[in-house]
Scaffold this motif. Structure first.
Motif, short mmCIF file in Angstrom:
data_model
loop_
_atom_site.label_atom_id
_atom_site.label_comp_id
_atom_site.label_asym_id
_atom_site.label_seq_id
_atom_site.Cartn_x
_atom_site.Cartn_y
_atom_site.Cartn_z
N GLN A 1 -4.33 6.50 -11.60
CA GLN A 1 -5.27 6.56 -10.48
C GLN A 1 -6.28 5.42 -10.50
O GLN A 1 -6.59 4.83 -9.47
CB GLN A 1 -6.01 7.90 -10.50
N GLY A 2 -6.78 5.07 -11.69
CA GLY A 2 -7.77 3.99 -11.80
C GLY A 2 -7.22 2.66 -11.31
O GLY A 2 -7.88 1.94 -10.54
N GLU A 3 -5.99 2.35 -11.76
CA GLU A 3 -5.36 1.09 -11.32
C GLU A 3 -5.05 1.13 -9.83
O GLU A 3 -5.18 0.14 -9.12
CB GLU A 3 -4.07 0.85 -12.12
N ARG A 4 -4.62 2.32 -9.36
CA ARG A 4 -4.29 2.47 -7.95
C ARG A 4 -5.51 2.24 -7.07
O ARG A 4 -5.44 1.58 -6.04
CB ARG A 4 -3.68 3.85 -7.68
N GLU A 5 -6.65 2.78 -7.49
CA GLU A 5 -7.89 2.60 -6.72
C GLU A 5 -8.29 1.12 -6.66
O GLU A 5 -8.71 0.62 -5.61
CB GLU A 5 -9.02 3.43 -7.35
N GLU A 6 -8.13 0.41 -7.80
CA GLU A 6 -8.50 -1.01 -7.86
C GLU A 6 -7.57 -1.83 -6.94
O GLU A 6 -8.04 -2.70 -6.19
CB GLU A 6 -8.38 -1.51 -9.30
N LEU A 7 -6.27 -1.53 -7.00
CA LEU A 7 -5.31 -2.25 -6.16
C LEU A 7 -5.51 -1.93 -4.68
O LEU A 7 -5.32 -2.79 -3.82
CB LEU A 7 -3.88 -1.90 -6.59
N THR A 8 -5.90 -0.69 -4.40
CA THR A 8 -6.16 -0.29 -3.01
C THR A 8 -7.35 -1.05 -2.45
O THR A 8 -7.33 -1.52 -1.30
CB THR A 8 -6.41 1.23 -2.92
N LEU A 9 -8.40 -1.20 -3.27
CA LEU A 9 -9.58 -1.96 -2.84
C LEU A 9 -9.21 -3.42 -2.55
O LEU A 9 -9.65 -4.00 -1.56
CB LEU A 9 -10.66 -1.91 -3.93
N THR A 10 -8.38 -3.99 -3.44
CA THR A 10 -7.95 -5.38 -3.25
C THR A 10 -7.12 -5.54 -1.98
O THR A 10 -7.33 -6.47 -1.20
CB THR A 10 -7.13 -5.87 -4.46
N GLN B 1 0.82 -1.21 0.00
CA GLN B 1 0.00 0.00 0.00
C GLN B 1 0.85 1.27 0.00
O GLN B 1 0.48 2.27 -0.60
CB GLN B 1 -0.94 0.00 1.22
N ARG C 1 -9.26 -5.29 1.06
CA ARG C 1 -10.03 -6.52 1.25
C ARG C 1 -9.16 -7.59 1.91
O ARG C 1 -9.59 -8.27 2.84
CB ARG C 1 -10.56 -7.02 -0.10
#
Length: 199
Positions: free
Chosen positions: A68-77, A58, A80
């Protein structure tokens, strides 16, 4: 009378045999209990290691360098995974006498105070953490040992000594990683300034 004596002697042997069998059963159970505690301790360490690795991802430089889009997706993962890891609760109770309880409280308080200072003095705090960690290792460390802290840790229960050492190792790693990230960000900032100046 001889028959009575023989009968009594046989009963005594039988009781001794039963006692021996029970003792053997308890010895085997003790081994299983220790194995259970060791397995739980290993799971506890694995949980800590996973949490540390997730936090490392993180806060990594790579995370900042993606869109930013990829970062948001990886942050959600990663969030989780963090939540699922935190949902695993492992509790290993440690039996302590009053002196060991007091020693643990003192050691924890000293570490907590240094952690509070890290925000204002990262390098100074890291050196203090290294001195505390040096007090927990058996081999001669390359840094000064905090003798006062060493005396406190020796007064702790053996399991607490291991946990204190592990906590200090994690804190030292975290401060080293934080310093690296700060230097990278600072270097990038200087690079951006030079680039802007060139325009």
């Amino acid at each position: 009378m001889n028959e009575s004596t023989c009968s009594k002697f046989s009963r005594t042997l039988s009781m001794a045999d039963r006692s021996g069998q029970l003792l053997e059963s308890l010895d085997q159970l003790e081994m299983r209990v220790e194995a259970l505690r060791e397995a739980a301790a290993a799971m506890e360490q694995e949980r800590e290691s996973i949490l540390e690795m997730i936090q490392s991802v993180q806060n990594s430089q790579e995370m900042r360098n993606i869109c930013q889009g990829e970062r948001e997706e990886l942050t959600l993962t990663s969030n989780r995974l963090m939540g699922r890891t935190l949902s695993v609760e492992i509790s290993i109770g440690t039996i302590r006498n009053p002196q060991q309880e007091e020693a643990l409280q003192k050691a924890t308080s000293i570490i907590d105070e240094i952690v509070k200072k890290l925000l204002s003095d990262m390098e100074g705090g890291r050196q203090q953490l290294l001195a505390l960690h040096a007090a927990c290792v058996t081999e001669a460390p390359p840094v000064p040992i905090d003798q006062k802290f060493q005396a406190i840790v020796i007064g702790c229960a053996l399991e607490d000594q291991k946990k204190i050492k592990r906590r200090l190792e994690t804190l030292v790693r975290n401060t080293e990683n934080a310093e690296k990230n700060i230097k990278i960000m600072d270097h990038q900032k200087l690079g951006d300034t030079k680039t802007n100046g060139g325009h």
